[in-house]
Write a protein that holds these residues in place. Structure first.
Motif, PDB file in Angstrom:
ATOM      1  N   ARG A   1      -2.850  11.268  -0.290  1.00 13.01           N
ATOM      2  CA  ARG A   1      -2.013  10.139  -0.697  1.00 13.01           C
ATOM      3  C   ARG A   1      -0.838   9.948   0.254  1.00 13.01           C
ATOM      4  O   ARG A   1      -0.484   8.824   0.607  1.00 13.01           O
TER       5      ARG A   1
ATOM      6  N   PRO B   1       3.651   4.675  -7.682  1.00 15.35           N
ATOM      7  CA  PRO B   1       2.855   3.632  -8.343  1.00 15.35           C
ATOM      8  C   PRO B   1       3.606   2.854  -9.407  1.00 15.35           C
ATOM      9  O   PRO B   1       3.273   1.698  -9.671  1.00 15.35           O
TER      10      PRO B   1
ATOM     11  N   ALA C   1      -2.195   8.400   3.363  1.00 13.08           N
ATOM     12  CA  ALA C   1      -2.426   6.962   3.202  1.00 13.08           C
ATOM     13  C   ALA C   1      -1.118   6.185   3.367  1.00 13.08           C
ATOM     14  O   ALA C   1      -1.094   5.126   4.008  1.00 13.08           O
ATOM     15  N   ALA C   2      -0.052   6.705   2.801  1.00 17.10           N
ATOM     16  CA  ALA C   2       1.244   6.036   2.927  1.00 17.10           C
ATOM     17  C   ALA C   2       1.722   6.035   4.376  1.00 17.10           C
ATOM     18  O   ALA C   2       2.244   5.026   4.878  1.00 17.10           O
TER      19      ALA C   2
ATOM     20  N   THR D   1       0.832  -1.203   0.000  1.00 18.10           N
ATOM     21  CA  THR D   1       0.000   0.000   0.000  1.00 18.10           C
ATOM     22  C   THR D   1       0.865   1.251   0.000  1.00 18.10           C
ATOM     23  O   THR D   1       0.574   2.227  -0.707  1.00 18.10           O
TER      24      THR D   1
ATOM     25  N   ALA E   1      -9.110  10.120  -1.498  1.00 22.96           N
ATOM     26  CA  ALA E   1      -8.563  11.133  -2.398  1.00 22.96           C
ATOM     27  C   ALA E   1      -9.660  11.685  -3.296  1.00 22.96           C
ATOM     28  O   ALA E   1      -9.704  12.891  -3.592  1.00 22.96           O
TER      29      ALA E   1
ATOM     30  N   ALA F   1      -8.785   5.032  -4.873  1.00 19.65           N
ATOM     31  CA  ALA F   1      -8.346   5.868  -3.751  1.00 19.65           C
ATOM     32  C   ALA F   1      -9.536   6.708  -3.296  1.00 19.65           C
ATOM     33  O   ALA F   1      -9.636   7.896  -3.596  1.00 19.65           O
TER      34      ALA F   1
ATOM     35  N   TYR G   1       0.861   4.081  -3.203  1.00 18.27           N
ATOM     36  CA  TYR G   1       0.562   5.488  -3.002  1.00 18.27           C
ATOM     37  C   TYR G   1       1.768   6.387  -3.243  1.00 18.27           C
ATOM     38  O   TYR G   1       1.620   7.490  -3.754  1.00 18.27           O
TER      39      TYR G   1
END
Length: 393
Positions: free
Chosen positions: A253, A100, A256-257, A93, A239, A236, A97
């Protein structure tokens, strides 16, 4: 508390809503409620058992003490293999993010870095986890505020529709449950916290309550802004919720990381502690039971777990490892609930056991077959261990 909270509000909140909406449609929030009930039962059983047995090992220890050696081994095996898969999913994951085009390379780098952090001791890991939790909460707060204030929010999208089966609802619950399971990490740290009989149950309860509130608010906002159909096809979703505000999508993003890194940090920590407990009892190679003389951590177990996760992150498919992990983790909690039944006050652990079985059966058949096969391998390893121990005696 931040270790469990960091796990429960990790990458799951950023990635699980889409697949869950694809399975349950407008019944997504009902699936969240089902997942929350099962998770609550598991959390309650885990808290009672952790207060009774404040030592490293989690359900591996509980199953062994309450049900017998084999059930403890099965729980430990399920936890280790399931959470190793979860580690790979969280690492991937991060890669998806952040970069890609090269997700596997980033995933391996993340595993190596966080294994080194854990190797240096739990105090440093807990400090870093607090920072991660603060960042993720800030990002989620912004997502909620922007979503509510945008002109795209429509409360009518929360109305329940038709066309989705009970199986789809349960599958959505199983996917959302995957993101709730952070409280297990707290129960595996009994030897490394002060006053574990009081601290562990309290940390589990607080972490679960906060995570449930956050998941509910974010899910409601995502559905009202995007609708179940759009949400189901979103790679996502959070987002997309803030897409109307220029420049904020990259922030989500990054959030999320960071969330995935927080989950990965706690996962590696918990898996290594269960590996330590199993190695002490001879269910895994004894060399993994070594504790570092300076840092006081099971350094060989840390390195072994990190190596296996790095290999998986380099080659595995993220959807495959999530399905397999969900099945194995549900087996782990089934043993925990069965252990808690022996303590009395059986209503909650019985409900938790039934819920684990129900959600596991709702997973895709490929995940079930893979999970049963690996559990059979673990049972075979246990039989071999018993045979060798009997021969030695």
């Amino acid at each position: 508390m931040t270790i469990g909270l960091g796990s429960m509000i990790g990458a799951g909140i950023f990635v699980a809503l889409g697949p869950a909406a694809a399975a349950a449609g407008s019944w997504l929030l009902v699936g969240l409620a089902v997942a929350a009930v099962v998770a609550y039962c598991n959390a309650t059983s885990s808290a009672r058992l952790a207060a009774r047995y404040p030592h490293s090992g989690g359900a591996y220890l509980y199953g062994r003490e309450r049900l017998g050696d084999f059930w403890g081994h099965l729980a430990g095996w399920s936890f280790v293999v399931g959470k190793v898969a979860s580690c790979a999913a969280m690492a991937l994951t991060v890669g998806v993010y952040i970069w890609p085009a090269h997700p596997h390379a980033v995933a391996v780098a993340a595993v190596v870095t966080l294994t080194a952090v854990n190797y240096c001791g739990i105090e440093k890991s807990a400090t870093l986890n607090r920072i991660i939790v603060a960042i993720v909460l800030a990002v989620l707060t912004c997502v909620v505020i922007i979503g509510i204030s945008s002109g795209n929010a429509d409360p009518g999208r929360l109305e329940l529709g038709s066309g989705h089966s009970v199986d789809g609802l349960l599958q959505a619950a199983a996917l959302l449950f995957f993101a709730f399971a952070g409280y297990a990490r707290i129960a595996t740290l009994g030897e490394e916290v002060r006053d574990p009989a009081r601290t562990i149950p309290r940390a589990i309860a607080i972490s679960f309550g906060l995570a449930l509130a956050i998941y509910t608010v974010v899910a409601v906002v995502a559905v009202t802004v995007l609708g179940a159909t759009v949400l189901a096809h979103s790679a996502a979703p959070l987002a997309d919720v803030v897409a109307s505000v220029p420049g904020f999508e990259p922030v989500v993003r990054v959030g999320a990381a960071v969330a995935a890194l927080g989950s990965l940090l706690s996962l590696i920590l918990g898996v290594s502690r269960t590996t330590l407990a199993m190695a002490r009892d001879g269910h895994l190679p004894g060399a993994l039971a070594a504790v570092h003389p300076r840092f006081g951590v099971p350094h060989r177990a840390e390195l072994a777990v990190g190596l296996v996760v790095a290999v998986l992150a380099a080659f595995a498919d993220v959807r495959g490892v999530i399905g397999f992990s969900s099945f194995a983790v549900l087996v782990y909690y089934a043993v925990a609930n069965a252990s808690a039944i022996t303590l009395g006050r059986r209503l909650i652990p019985v409900a938790g056991l039934a819920g684990c079985a129900m959600l596991a059966a709702a997973l895709p058949i490929a995940s079930i077959v893979a999970g049963v096969s690996v559990l059979a391998l673990g049972a075979g390893a246990y039989a071999l261990h018993r045979h060798q121990r009997g021969g030695a005696a």
